[in-house]
Design a protein around this motif. Structure first.
Motif, PDB file in Angstrom:
ATOM      1  N   SER A 175       9.907   8.302   3.673  1.00  0.00           N
ATOM      2  CA  SER A 175      10.118   6.847   3.635  1.00  0.00           C
ATOM      3  C   SER A 175      11.439   6.480   2.976  1.00  0.00           C
ATOM      4  O   SER A 175      11.949   5.373   3.175  1.00  0.00           O
ATOM      5  CB  SER A 175       8.967   6.168   2.890  1.00  0.00           C
ATOM      6  OG  SER A 175       8.894   6.629   1.547  1.00  0.00           O
ATOM      7  N   TRP A 231       0.836  -1.206   0.000  1.00  0.00           N
ATOM      8  CA  TRP A 231       0.000   0.000   0.000  1.00  0.00           C
ATOM      9  C   TRP A 231       0.870   1.254   0.000  1.00  0.00           C
ATOM     10  O   TRP A 231       0.612   2.208  -0.748  1.00  0.00           O
ATOM     11  CB  TRP A 231      -0.902  -0.023   1.229  1.00  0.00           C
ATOM     12  CG  TRP A 231      -1.765   1.200   1.393  1.00  0.00           C
ATOM     13  CD1 TRP A 231      -1.421   2.369   2.023  1.00  0.00           C
ATOM     14  CD2 TRP A 231      -3.092   1.388   0.911  1.00  0.00           C
ATOM     15  NE1 TRP A 231      -2.446   3.271   1.976  1.00  0.00           N
ATOM     16  CE2 TRP A 231      -3.495   2.706   1.294  1.00  0.00           C
ATOM     17  CE3 TRP A 231      -3.984   0.596   0.205  1.00  0.00           C
ATOM     18  CZ2 TRP A 231      -4.753   3.206   0.980  1.00  0.00           C
ATOM     19  CZ3 TRP A 231      -5.239   1.099  -0.106  1.00  0.00           C
ATOM     20  CH2 TRP A 231      -5.609   2.389   0.287  1.00  0.00           C
ATOM     21  N   SER A 232       1.929   1.250   0.817  1.00  0.00           N
ATOM     22  CA  SER A 232       2.832   2.399   0.869  1.00  0.00           C
ATOM     23  C   SER A 232       3.598   2.574  -0.430  1.00  0.00           C
ATOM     24  O   SER A 232       3.910   3.697  -0.836  1.00  0.00           O
ATOM     25  CB  SER A 232       3.814   2.245   2.040  1.00  0.00           C
ATOM     26  OG  SER A 232       3.139   2.257   3.278  1.00  0.00           O
ATOM     27  N   ARG A 280       0.965   3.935  -3.133  1.00  0.00           N
ATOM     28  CA  ARG A 280       0.296   5.183  -2.789  1.00  0.00           C
ATOM     29  C   ARG A 280       1.274   6.071  -2.028  1.00  0.00           C
ATOM     30  O   ARG A 280       2.435   5.700  -1.833  1.00  0.00           O
ATOM     31  CB  ARG A 280      -0.953   4.912  -1.958  1.00  0.00           C
ATOM     32  CG  ARG A 280      -2.035   4.143  -2.722  1.00  0.00           C
ATOM     33  CD  ARG A 280      -3.245   3.888  -1.864  1.00  0.00           C
ATOM     34  NE  ARG A 280      -4.304   3.228  -2.626  1.00  0.00           N
ATOM     35  CZ  ARG A 280      -5.256   3.856  -3.289  1.00  0.00           C
ATOM     36  NH1 ARG A 280      -5.279   5.184  -3.292  1.00  0.00           N
ATOM     37  NH2 ARG A 280      -6.194   3.197  -3.954  1.00  0.00           N
ATOM     38  N   ASN A 281       0.806   7.228  -1.588  1.00  0.00           N
ATOM     39  CA  ASN A 281       1.684   8.107  -0.832  1.00  0.00           C
ATOM     40  C   ASN A 281       2.053   7.444   0.505  1.00  0.00           C
ATOM     41  O   ASN A 281       1.161   7.004   1.245  1.00  0.00           O
ATOM     42  CB  ASN A 281       0.998   9.439  -0.562  1.00  0.00           C
ATOM     43  CG  ASN A 281       0.816  10.245  -1.843  1.00  0.00           C
ATOM     44  OD1 ASN A 281       1.622  10.118  -2.765  1.00  0.00           O
ATOM     45  ND2 ASN A 281      -0.236  11.046  -1.900  1.00  0.00           N
ATOM     46  N   PRO A 282       3.351   7.360   0.836  1.00  0.00           N
ATOM     47  CA  PRO A 282       3.761   6.736   2.099  1.00  0.00           C
ATOM     48  C   PRO A 282       3.143   7.453   3.293  1.00  0.00           C
ATOM     49  O   PRO A 282       3.071   8.683   3.339  1.00  0.00           O
ATOM     50  CB  PRO A 282       5.279   6.881   2.080  1.00  0.00           C
ATOM     51  CG  PRO A 282       5.643   7.042   0.639  1.00  0.00           C
ATOM     52  CD  PRO A 282       4.499   7.801   0.031  1.00  0.00           C
ATOM     53  N   SER A 283       2.712   6.682   4.255  1.00  0.00           N
ATOM     54  CA  SER A 283       2.082   7.222   5.455  1.00  0.00           C
ATOM     55  C   SER A 283       2.862   6.773   6.678  1.00  0.00           C
ATOM     56  O   SER A 283       3.230   5.596   6.775  1.00  0.00           O
ATOM     57  CB  SER A 283       0.634   6.745   5.556  1.00  0.00           C
ATOM     58  OG  SER A 283       0.114   6.962   6.849  1.00  0.00           O
ATOM     59  N   PRO A 284       3.148   7.676   7.629  1.00  0.00           N
ATOM     60  CA  PRO A 284       3.888   7.266   8.825  1.00  0.00           C
ATOM     61  C   PRO A 284       3.135   6.224   9.650  1.00  0.00           C
ATOM     62  O   PRO A 284       3.759   5.302  10.201  1.00  0.00           O
ATOM     63  CB  PRO A 284       4.072   8.576   9.599  1.00  0.00           C
ATOM     64  CG  PRO A 284       3.024   9.505   9.062  1.00  0.00           C
ATOM     65  CD  PRO A 284       2.837   9.117   7.641  1.00  0.00           C
ATOM     66  N   MET A 285       1.813   6.326   9.737  1.00  0.00           N
ATOM     67  CA  MET A 285       1.048   5.373  10.529  1.00  0.00           C
ATOM     68  C   MET A 285       1.031   3.992   9.869  1.00  0.00           C
ATOM     69  O   MET A 285       1.121   2.970  10.548  1.00  0.00           O
ATOM     70  CB  MET A 285      -0.382   5.883  10.734  1.00  0.00           C
ATOM     71  CG  MET A 285      -0.469   7.128  11.598  1.00  0.00           C
ATOM     72  SD  MET A 285       0.417   6.946  13.189  1.00  0.00           S
ATOM     73  CE  MET A 285      -0.474   5.576  13.909  1.00  0.00           C
ATOM     74  N   VAL A 286       0.938   3.968   8.550  1.00  0.00           N
ATOM     75  CA  VAL A 286       0.977   2.690   7.833  1.00  0.00           C
ATOM     76  C   VAL A 286       2.345   2.044   7.988  1.00  0.00           C
ATOM     77  O   VAL A 286       2.459   0.832   8.208  1.00  0.00           O
ATOM     78  CB  VAL A 286       0.625   2.894   6.346  1.00  0.00           C
ATOM     79  CG1 VAL A 286       0.894   1.621   5.544  1.00  0.00           C
ATOM     80  CG2 VAL A 286      -0.827   3.307   6.192  1.00  0.00           C
ATOM     81  N   SER A 287       3.401   2.838   7.886  1.00  0.00           N
ATOM     82  CA  SER A 287       4.758   2.329   8.058  1.00  0.00           C
ATOM     83  C   SER A 287       4.960   1.774   9.468  1.00  0.00           C
ATOM     84  O   SER A 287       5.541   0.698   9.647  1.00  0.00           O
ATOM     85  CB  SER A 287       5.773   3.443   7.790  1.00  0.00           C
ATOM     86  OG  SER A 287       7.090   2.995   8.017  1.00  0.00           O
ATOM     87  N   THR A 315      11.291  10.810  10.146  1.00  0.00           N
ATOM     88  CA  THR A 315      10.458  12.009  10.246  1.00  0.00           C
ATOM     89  C   THR A 315      11.347  13.226  10.459  1.00  0.00           C
ATOM     90  O   THR A 315      12.052  13.332  11.462  1.00  0.00           O
ATOM     91  CB  THR A 315       9.459  11.886  11.404  1.00  0.00           C
ATOM     92  OG1 THR A 315       8.667  10.705  11.225  1.00  0.00           O
ATOM     93  CG2 THR A 315       8.549  13.098  11.455  1.00  0.00           C
TER      94      THR A 315
END
Length: 218
Positions: free
Chosen positions: A122, A54-55, A58-65, A115
């Protein structure tokens, strides 16, 4: 979708899903607690790759990571717990919690390193010594040693294969964090020990049946 993405994400995700289905079947057939632990572990591992994919698309997300890293730690804890479930009922131990907290701490640290100025990047490569994958690899290596001792005591081919597959997977995962060439090798060969992990538990069933017949004969 390029070949690198397929080798790094799609193929391991498919293999993880197949193993989840195998362990689900084995648990339904035997109701053995260690198969339940492996089922849950590979369920978490499958979700880990789904979130990574998914990351990637799509646009990488800190919560998904973060969640993907935590699921990897969950998989390691499940395999660790399974080392006790061949001989005893489930009971949470302090070192299960320690491994879980360690995986959580590494996941949070990796997220913090990626971050910058409250913006998640990412593409930032974190220190390989403190990646959650390294901790998972060490846990798998410990589990491999335990299963090898168990196989030696029982003269079990199935658990010997299980121990060897875990050891190979651990080494590939460990060295893959320190070198791009090793990472590519790990991506290509990574599904191989996992497929062996799917074969080994299936061999446990006839071994258990043979042991039961021998005990009744005695």
């Amino acid at each position: 979708m390029n070949s690198v993405t397929i080798s790094l994400l799609v193929v391991p995700a498919v293999v993880a899903l197949l193993l989840f289905l195998v362990f689900t079947y084995l648990y339904e057939q035997t109701r053995q607690d260690y198969f339940r632990a492996w089922q849950l572990g590979w369920g978490a591992y499958t979700l880990h790759y789904i979130l990574d994919a998914w990351s990637a698309f799509r646009n990488p997300s800190p919560m998904v990571s973060l969640l993907a890293s935590l699921l990897l730690a969950v998989m390691a804890v499940c395999i660790l717990i399974s080392t006790r479930l061949m001989r005893e009922r489930f009971r949470l131990r302090w070192y299960d919690l320690a491994v879980g907290l360690g995986g959580t701490a590494l996941s949070l640290w990796n997220l913090k390193q990626q971050t910058v100025g409250r913006v998640f990047h990412s593409e930032i490569v974190t220190d390989p010594r403190f990646r959650v994958e390294v901790g998972v690899a060490l846990v798998l290596l410990y589990c491999s040693f335990f299963f090898y001792r168990y196989a030696h005591r029982r003269n079990s081919l199935a658990f010997t294969l299980l121990a060897m597959a875990l050891a190979l997977w651990s080494v590939l995962m460990l060295f893959g964090q320190f070198s791009i060439s090793y990472l590519q090798l790990s991506a290509m060969l990574g599904p191989t020990p996992q497929l062996a992990l799917g074969i080994a538990p299936r061999m446990v069933l006839p071994e258990n049946a043979r042991s039961a017949v021998q005990r009744r004969a005695l």
